[in-house]
Design a protein around this motif. Structure first.
Motif, PDB file in Angstrom:
ATOM      1  N   LEU A  93     -19.662  54.038  10.586  1.00 29.43           N
ATOM      2  CA  LEU A  93     -20.085  52.834   9.774  1.00 29.43           C
ATOM      3  C   LEU A  93     -18.876  52.936   8.733  1.00 29.43           C
ATOM      4  N   LYS A  94     -18.085  54.340   8.232  1.00 26.35           N
ATOM      5  CA  LYS A  94     -16.963  54.268   7.659  1.00 26.35           C
ATOM      6  C   LYS A  94     -15.509  53.829   7.727  1.00 26.35           C
ATOM      7  N   HIS A 151     -14.784  48.766   3.733  1.00 19.83           N
ATOM      8  CA  HIS A 151     -14.162  48.605   1.997  1.00 19.83           C
ATOM      9  C   HIS A 151     -16.222  48.661   1.991  1.00 19.83           C
ATOM     10  N   GLY A 152     -17.033  49.685   2.647  1.00 20.05           N
ATOM     11  CA  GLY A 152     -18.130  49.762   2.031  1.00 20.05           C
ATOM     12  C   GLY A 152     -18.947  48.783   2.890  1.00 20.05           C
ATOM     13  N   ILE A 153     -20.519  48.797   2.293  1.00 21.41           N
ATOM     14  CA  ILE A 153     -20.929  47.989   2.742  1.00 21.41           C
ATOM     15  C   ILE A 153     -21.925  47.153   1.901  1.00 21.41           C
ATOM     16  N   ASP A 154     -22.433  45.637   1.808  1.00 23.16           N
ATOM     17  CA  ASP A 154     -22.236  44.664   0.073  1.00 23.16           C
ATOM     18  C   ASP A 154     -23.944  44.379   1.029  1.00 23.16           C
ATOM     19  N   VAL A 155     -23.682  43.818   1.892  1.00 17.51           N
ATOM     20  CA  VAL A 155     -24.814  43.510   2.577  1.00 17.51           C
ATOM     21  C   VAL A 155     -26.095  44.218   3.696  1.00 17.51           C
ATOM     22  N   THR A 190     -27.282  55.100   1.751  1.00 19.33           N
ATOM     23  CA  THR A 190     -25.682  55.961   1.437  1.00 19.33           C
ATOM     24  C   THR A 190     -24.971  55.181   1.180  1.00 19.33           C
ATOM     25  N   GLN A 191     -24.450  54.588   2.308  1.00 20.31           N
ATOM     26  CA  GLN A 191     -22.916  53.716   1.935  1.00 20.31           C
ATOM     27  C   GLN A 191     -22.931  52.027   1.445  1.00 20.31           C
ATOM     28  N   MET A 192     -24.019  52.121   1.147  1.00 18.90           N
ATOM     29  CA  MET A 192     -23.471  50.189  -0.018  1.00 18.90           C
ATOM     30  C   MET A 192     -23.168  51.187  -0.470  1.00 18.90           C
TER      31      MET A 192
END
Length: 347
Positions: free
Chosen positions: A217-218, A223-227, A242-244
């Motif tokens: 996922l990283k 740039h991270g997760i928005d949705v 946790t990665q949002m």
């Protein structure tokens, strides 16, 4: 007339895994004498869906779902053709659909409960009325629109779990069409991951059975997760949350990993995940498509246009024969399908 039907033979128990033997095929007789307002329909296609696992329990755990009754005909999404009619709104040859279609080869139904559909909306692929241009497509489209807060130019990354399933496979494509710059899917086999990237245009796909999900996922969402379109719940969803990013949005569509467990819906979250949601101001709201049916007509038109133009690609797993309903349902619950699981009952 002689018809075949599928009834609920036994219940798996709240924490049990469904097996085909929980269903039973029966031969029965149907009277073709119609009362006023009734129609005789021939079943063309039936759908099996994760929510049906809840209907196998005496208590479905959801106020909007009624339980299936033992030794009674099972029902769900179906599409068929009118064979004869004593209802003013239905004519022989009409294609009709309903959420509570009995698992029978033929059925007598109240015409007022049937929705007439036009084959040209799906270029004649009538099974799509149970999937991409039906309740599944509506769930994906309205889920993204109502709870996802996707904005064109917002540089947003979307993650979809259960991404190769009926709803997830559509939701990810809609995320991209609505403006997400990156769409990443999570699914359970290399074959599914390949389909997501090569057929549906996802930017990346993660096989949760084989890969290190947090690390992938990283890597896939720099740039991270928005949705996050959540079809599965459980550990996978905890990892995504946790990665949002701060101000992100979780679209709580389904929790298939939890459906064989005796827990309330939606299942409770750990203290750690609740804190992550609070501290990052992430919204996580249950999405119920039935609350948005006033938007269904325009949404179905949009889905139809996207499907016909090829902007949305549709994946289906099709099994033939009413005798295979139980097998198809149990396979779907274990992730045996790619895209929508459909059972073809007749031509």
């Amino acid at each position: 007339m002689q018809v075949q039907r599928v009834v609920l033979n036994s219940r798996p128990g709240k924490n049990g895994t469904p097996v085909p033997e929980h269903f039973r095929l029966e031969d029965t007789t149907l009277t073709a004498d119609l009362e006023d307002g009734e129609v005789l329909v021939r079943t063309l296609y039936l759908s099996v869906d994760p929510y049906m696992r809840c209907r196998m329990n005496e208590d479905t755990g959801a106020e909007y779902l009624t339980p299936w009754l033992l030794s009674e005909c099972v029902d769900g999404g179906g599409v068929g053709m009118v064979e004869s009619s004593r209802c003013a709104g239905c004519t022989k040859g009409d294609v009709v659909t309903n959420f509570n279609w009995p698992w029978q080869t033929y059925a007598v139904m109240k015409g007022s409960l049937l929705q007439k559909v036009h084959p040209q909306l799906v270029d004649g692929r009538l099974s799509y009325f149970l999937g991409a241009v039906g309740i599944t497509g509506l769930t994906a489209l309205l889920g993204v629109r109502e709870k996802g807060n996707v904005t064109k130019g917002g540089n947003q990354t979307m993650v979809v779990s259960g991404a190769a399933g009926a709803c997830g496979s559509i939701a990810g494509q809609i995320g991209r069409l609505d403006g997400c710059v990156r769409v990443v899917g999570i699914s359970g086999s290399d074959e599914k991951c390949r389909a997501l990237v090569e057929d549906l245009g996802f930017d990346a796909a993660i096989n949760y059975r084989q890969e290190d999900v947090p690390a992938r996922l990283k890597e896939s969402c720099p740039h991270g997760i928005d949705v996050y379109f959540d079809n599965v719940g459980g550990d996978i969803s905890d990892t995504v949350i946790t990665q949002m990013n701060t101000g992100g949005h979780v679209i709580l569509c389904g929790q298939i990993s939890q459906y064989n467990k005796d827990v309330p819906y939606p299942p409770p979250l750990s203290e750690e995940i609740q804190e992550a949601l609070r501290s990052k101001n992430i919204t996580r709201e249950r999405f119920m498509v039935l609350n948005y049916m006033n938007k269904a007509d325009s949404a179905l038109c949009e889905l139809s246009q996207w499907v016909k133009s090829g902007q949305i690609k549709v994946l289906e797993s099709v099994v033939e024969g009413i005798e295979n309903m139980g097998d198809a349902f149990c396979s779907m619950m274990k992730g045996g399908n790619i895209g929508k699981q459909i059972i073809k009952i007749s031509e």
